[in-house]
Design a protein around this motif. Structure first.
Motif, PDB file in Angstrom:
ATOM      1  N   PHE A   1      18.778  62.938  -4.307  1.00  0.00           N
ATOM      2  CA  PHE A   1      18.322  63.888  -3.297  1.00  0.00           C
ATOM      3  C   PHE A   1      17.254  63.196  -2.467  1.00  0.00           C
ATOM      4  CE2 PHE A   1      15.637  67.229  -1.585  1.00  0.00           C
ATOM      5  CZ  PHE A   1      16.587  68.015  -0.967  1.00  0.00           C
ATOM      6  N   LYS A   2      17.536  63.041  -1.184  1.00  0.00           N
ATOM      7  CA  LYS A   2      16.641  62.347  -0.253  1.00  0.00           C
ATOM      8  C   LYS A   2      16.213  61.003  -0.839  1.00  0.00           C
ATOM      9  CE  LYS A   2      15.274  66.296   2.409  1.00  0.00           C
ATOM     10  NZ  LYS A   2      14.218  67.038   3.049  1.00  0.00           N
ATOM     11  N   GLY A   3      14.922  60.788  -1.069  1.00  0.00           N
ATOM     12  CA  GLY A   3      14.449  59.489  -1.545  1.00  0.00           C
ATOM     13  C   GLY A   3      14.439  59.344  -3.050  1.00  0.00           C
ATOM     14  N   SER A   4      14.781  60.405  -3.768  1.00  0.00           N
ATOM     15  CA  SER A   4      14.742  60.357  -5.230  1.00  0.00           C
ATOM     16  C   SER A   4      16.132  60.170  -5.806  1.00  0.00           C
ATOM     17  CB  SER A   4      14.161  61.656  -5.793  1.00  0.00           C
ATOM     18  OG  SER A   4      12.814  61.769  -5.464  1.00  0.00           O
ATOM     19  N   SER A   5      16.178  59.415  -6.874  1.00  0.00           N
ATOM     20  CA  SER A   5      17.418  59.206  -7.605  1.00  0.00           C
ATOM     21  C   SER A   5      17.103  59.335  -9.091  1.00  0.00           C
ATOM     22  CB  SER A   5      17.969  57.820  -7.292  1.00  0.00           C
ATOM     23  OG  SER A   5      19.173  57.610  -7.954  1.00  0.00           O
ATOM     24  N   VAL A   6      17.967  60.032  -9.822  1.00  0.00           N
ATOM     25  CA  VAL A   6      17.744  60.272 -11.245  1.00  0.00           C
ATOM     26  C   VAL A   6      18.970  59.815 -12.021  1.00  0.00           C
ATOM     27  CG1 VAL A   6      17.477  62.074 -12.990  1.00  0.00           C
ATOM     28  CG2 VAL A   6      16.154  62.182 -10.896  1.00  0.00           C
ATOM     29  N   LEU A   7      18.749  58.994 -13.034  1.00  0.00           N
ATOM     30  CA  LEU A   7      19.813  58.514 -13.910  1.00  0.00           C
ATOM     31  C   LEU A   7      19.672  59.218 -15.255  1.00  0.00           C
ATOM     32  CD1 LEU A   7      22.093  56.406 -14.481  1.00  0.00           C
ATOM     33  CD2 LEU A   7      20.278  54.900 -15.287  1.00  0.00           C
ATOM     34  N   LEU A   8      20.728  59.901 -15.688  1.00  0.00           N
ATOM     35  CA  LEU A   8      20.742  60.588 -16.980  1.00  0.00           C
ATOM     36  C   LEU A   8      21.808  59.942 -17.855  1.00  0.00           C
ATOM     37  CD1 LEU A   8      20.634  64.312 -15.783  1.00  0.00           C
ATOM     38  CD2 LEU A   8      18.715  62.883 -16.471  1.00  0.00           C
ATOM     39  N   ARG A   9      21.425  59.619 -19.099  1.00  0.00           N
ATOM     40  CA  ARG A   9      22.361  58.987 -20.031  1.00  0.00           C
ATOM     41  C   ARG A   9      22.346  59.743 -21.347  1.00  0.00           C
ATOM     42  NH1 ARG A   9      21.154  52.746 -20.345  1.00  0.00           N
ATOM     43  NH2 ARG A   9      23.302  52.686 -21.001  1.00  0.00           N
ATOM     44  N   PRO A  10      23.503  59.895 -21.986  1.00  0.00           N
ATOM     45  CA  PRO A  10      23.525  60.534 -23.305  1.00  0.00           C
ATOM     46  C   PRO A  10      22.845  59.642 -24.340  1.00  0.00           C
ATOM     47  CG  PRO A  10      25.709  59.753 -22.704  1.00  0.00           C
ATOM     48  CD  PRO A  10      24.826  59.526 -21.519  1.00  0.00           C
ATOM     49  N   ALA A  11      22.347  60.261 -25.401  1.00  0.00           N
ATOM     50  CA  ALA A  11      21.660  59.506 -26.450  1.00  0.00           C
ATOM     51  C   ALA A  11      22.135  59.977 -27.818  1.00  0.00           C
ATOM     52  CB  ALA A  11      20.151  59.690 -26.329  1.00  0.00           C
ATOM     53  N   CYS A  12      21.963  59.115 -28.806  1.00  0.00           N
ATOM     54  CA  CYS A  12      22.338  59.437 -30.179  1.00  0.00           C
ATOM     55  C   CYS A  12      21.403  60.507 -30.734  1.00  0.00           C
ATOM     56  CB  CYS A  12      22.245  58.196 -31.059  1.00  0.00           C
ATOM     57  SG  CYS A  12      23.345  56.890 -30.564  1.00  0.00           S
ATOM     58  N   SER A  13      21.891  61.212 -31.721  1.00  0.00           N
ATOM     59  CA  SER A  13      21.091  62.245 -32.364  1.00  0.00           C
ATOM     60  C   SER A  13      19.833  61.627 -32.977  1.00  0.00           C
ATOM     61  CB  SER A  13      21.922  62.929 -33.444  1.00  0.00           C
ATOM     62  OG  SER A  13      21.173  63.923 -34.061  1.00  0.00           O
ATOM     63  N   GLY A  14      18.696  62.259 -32.750  1.00  0.00           N
ATOM     64  CA  GLY A  14      17.428  61.773 -33.276  1.00  0.00           C
ATOM     65  C   GLY A  14      16.627  60.950 -32.288  1.00  0.00           C
ATOM     66  N   THR A  15      17.197  60.650 -31.130  1.00  0.00           N
ATOM     67  CA  THR A  15      16.500  59.845 -30.125  1.00  0.00           C
ATOM     68  C   THR A  15      15.373  60.630 -29.471  1.00  0.00           C
ATOM     69  OG1 THR A  15      18.545  58.666 -29.662  1.00  0.00           O
ATOM     70  CG2 THR A  15      16.811  58.493 -28.020  1.00  0.00           C
ATOM     71  N   GLY A  16      15.621  61.898 -29.188  1.00  0.00           N
ATOM     72  CA  GLY A  16      14.650  62.718 -28.476  1.00  0.00           C
ATOM     73  C   GLY A  16      14.877  62.621 -26.978  1.00  0.00           C
ATOM     74  N   ILE A  17      14.042  63.304 -26.229  1.00  0.00           N
ATOM     75  CA  ILE A  17      14.149  63.268 -24.770  1.00  0.00           C
ATOM     76  C   ILE A  17      13.211  62.189 -24.255  1.00  0.00           C
ATOM     77  CG2 ILE A  17      13.840  64.556 -22.637  1.00  0.00           C
ATOM     78  CD1 ILE A  17      14.441  67.091 -24.187  1.00  0.00           C
ATOM     79  N   ILE A  18      13.795  61.121 -23.750  1.00  0.00           N
ATOM     80  CA  ILE A  18      13.004  60.037 -23.174  1.00  0.00           C
ATOM     81  C   ILE A  18      13.101  60.195 -21.664  1.00  0.00           C
ATOM     82  CG2 ILE A  18      12.753  57.544 -22.965  1.00  0.00           C
ATOM     83  CD1 ILE A  18      13.994  57.356 -25.782  1.00  0.00           C
ATOM     84  N   ALA A  19      12.071  60.826 -21.103  1.00  0.00           N
ATOM     85  CA  ALA A  19      12.094  61.161 -19.682  1.00  0.00           C
ATOM     86  C   ALA A  19      10.679  61.390 -19.195  1.00  0.00           C
ATOM     87  CB  ALA A  19      12.926  62.421 -19.457  1.00  0.00           C
ATOM     88  N   GLY A  20      10.512  61.329 -17.877  1.00  0.00           N
ATOM     89  CA  GLY A  20       9.238  61.656 -17.264  1.00  0.00           C
ATOM     90  C   GLY A  20       8.996  63.156 -17.329  1.00  0.00           C
ATOM     91  N   GLY A  21       7.823  63.584 -16.919  1.00  0.00           N
ATOM     92  CA  GLY A  21       7.429  64.981 -17.052  1.00  0.00           C
ATOM     93  C   GLY A  21       8.342  65.972 -16.362  1.00  0.00           C
ATOM     94  N   THR A  22       8.783  65.654 -15.160  1.00  0.00           N
ATOM     95  CA  THR A  22       9.617  66.583 -14.402  1.00  0.00           C
ATOM     96  C   THR A  22      10.991  66.728 -15.037  1.00  0.00           C
ATOM     97  OG1 THR A  22       8.458  65.850 -12.411  1.00  0.00           O
ATOM     98  CG2 THR A  22      10.465  67.099 -12.103  1.00  0.00           C
ATOM     99  N   ILE A  23      11.632  65.616 -15.342  1.00  0.00           N
ATOM    100  CA  ILE A  23      12.967  65.655 -15.948  1.00  0.00           C
ATOM    101  C   ILE A  23      12.884  66.227 -17.358  1.00  0.00           C
ATOM    102  CG2 ILE A  23      14.969  64.270 -16.612  1.00  0.00           C
ATOM    103  CD1 ILE A  23      14.107  62.259 -14.445  1.00  0.00           C
TER     104      ILE A  23
ATOM    105  N   GLY B   1      17.773  72.954 -23.097  1.00  0.00           N
ATOM    106  CA  GLY B   1      18.104  72.928 -24.518  1.00  0.00           C
ATOM    107  C   GLY B   1      18.577  71.578 -25.011  1.00  0.00           C
ATOM    108  N   ALA B   2      18.466  70.551 -24.191  1.00  0.00           N
ATOM    109  CA  ALA B   2      18.855  69.207 -24.627  1.00  0.00           C
ATOM    110  C   ALA B   2      17.820  68.687 -25.620  1.00  0.00           C
ATOM    111  CB  ALA B   2      18.953  68.270 -23.428  1.00  0.00           C
ATOM    112  N   THR B   3      18.289  67.977 -26.635  1.00  0.00           N
ATOM    113  CA  THR B   3      17.374  67.411 -27.626  1.00  0.00           C
ATOM    114  C   THR B   3      17.362  65.891 -27.596  1.00  0.00           C
ATOM    115  OG1 THR B   3      19.127  67.560 -29.277  1.00  0.00           O
ATOM    116  CG2 THR B   3      17.539  69.374 -29.193  1.00  0.00           C
ATOM    117  N   ASP B   4      18.443  65.274 -27.106  1.00  0.00           N
ATOM    118  CA  ASP B   4      18.542  63.815 -27.069  1.00  0.00           C
ATOM    119  C   ASP B   4      19.056  63.390 -25.702  1.00  0.00           C
ATOM    120  OD1 ASP B   4      17.979  63.473 -29.943  1.00  0.00           O
ATOM    121  OD2 ASP B   4      19.880  64.525 -30.166  1.00  0.00           O
ATOM    122  N   LEU B   5      18.268  62.562 -25.006  1.00  0.00           N
ATOM    123  CA  LEU B   5      18.641  62.167 -23.655  1.00  0.00           C
ATOM    124  C   LEU B   5      17.802  60.973 -23.220  1.00  0.00           C
ATOM    125  CD1 LEU B   5      20.238  63.630 -21.094  1.00  0.00           C
ATOM    126  CD2 LEU B   5      17.907  63.899 -20.340  1.00  0.00           C
TER     127      LEU B   5
END
Length: 173
Positions: free
Chosen positions: A96-118, A126-130
């Motif tokens: 969207f405009k100047g921002s780009s977001v890459l989302l990848r699936p993760a194995c169970s137990g990884t947790g959400i590895i993301a910045g504050g907004t995402i 309700g995602a637990t692993d990403l």
């Protein structure tokens, strides 16, 4: 009279099933003859932690009114994230405009590895692993819209089978 009380309780119950997260609160000042007039804008994310999530942007002269408006808009603009075992089904990139977001699936137990907004969006969904990466502009509004663009590109097995005119067994068979 008792019927109205019951319906009021039901409305409160539906409000409590949503997770509301304030992503950004901004104060702006307008200089007028008597001094400064402050107004506030709020960006919130609302989700049911079952795959449905929405965002809203509200403006008002008071913080609580801005947050209330943004929550109402978020509840009106809900979309569905196809989650499978707490993660997304495949890798996707939203823009969207100047921002780009890459989302990848993760194995169970990884947790959400993301910045504050995402992270706020994914926790509300309700995602637990990403795994995610925000590229380009870090503007909160643009990152949220890029994340929702990525969500619109996500497809689950049923959606793929329907688009191909086949059954789920034929696709994965």
């Amino acid at each position: 009279m008792s019927h109205q009380k019951e319906s009021k309780r039901d409305n409160q119950h539906t409000d409590k099933e949503y997770v509301e997260k304030l992503v950004k609160l901004n104060r702006t000042a307008k200089v007028v003859k008597g001094g400064r007039r402050f107004s506030f804008s709020a960006l919130t994310v609302v989700g049911d932690q079952k795959g449905r999530v929405g965002y809203g942007f509200g403006k008002a002269n008071d913080v609580s009114d801005a947050i209330r408006k943004s929550i109402e808009k978020a509840k009106a603009n809900m979309v569905t994230f196809p989650l499978k075992n707490g993660t997304i089904p495949h890798e996707v990139q939203g823009k969207f405009k100047g921002s780009s977001v890459l989302l990848r699936p993760a194995c169970s137990g990884t947790g959400i590895i993301a910045g504050g907004t995402i992270r706020a969006i994914m926790e509300a969904a309700g995602a637990t692993d990403l795994l995610s990466k925000s590229l380009g502009s870090s503007s909160a509004v643009n990152v949220v819209k890029a994340t929702f663009d990525a969500a619109s590109l996500l497809m689950d097995g049923k959606k793929i089978a329907k688009s191909r005119g086949k059954t789920l067994l034929d696709v994965w068979g």
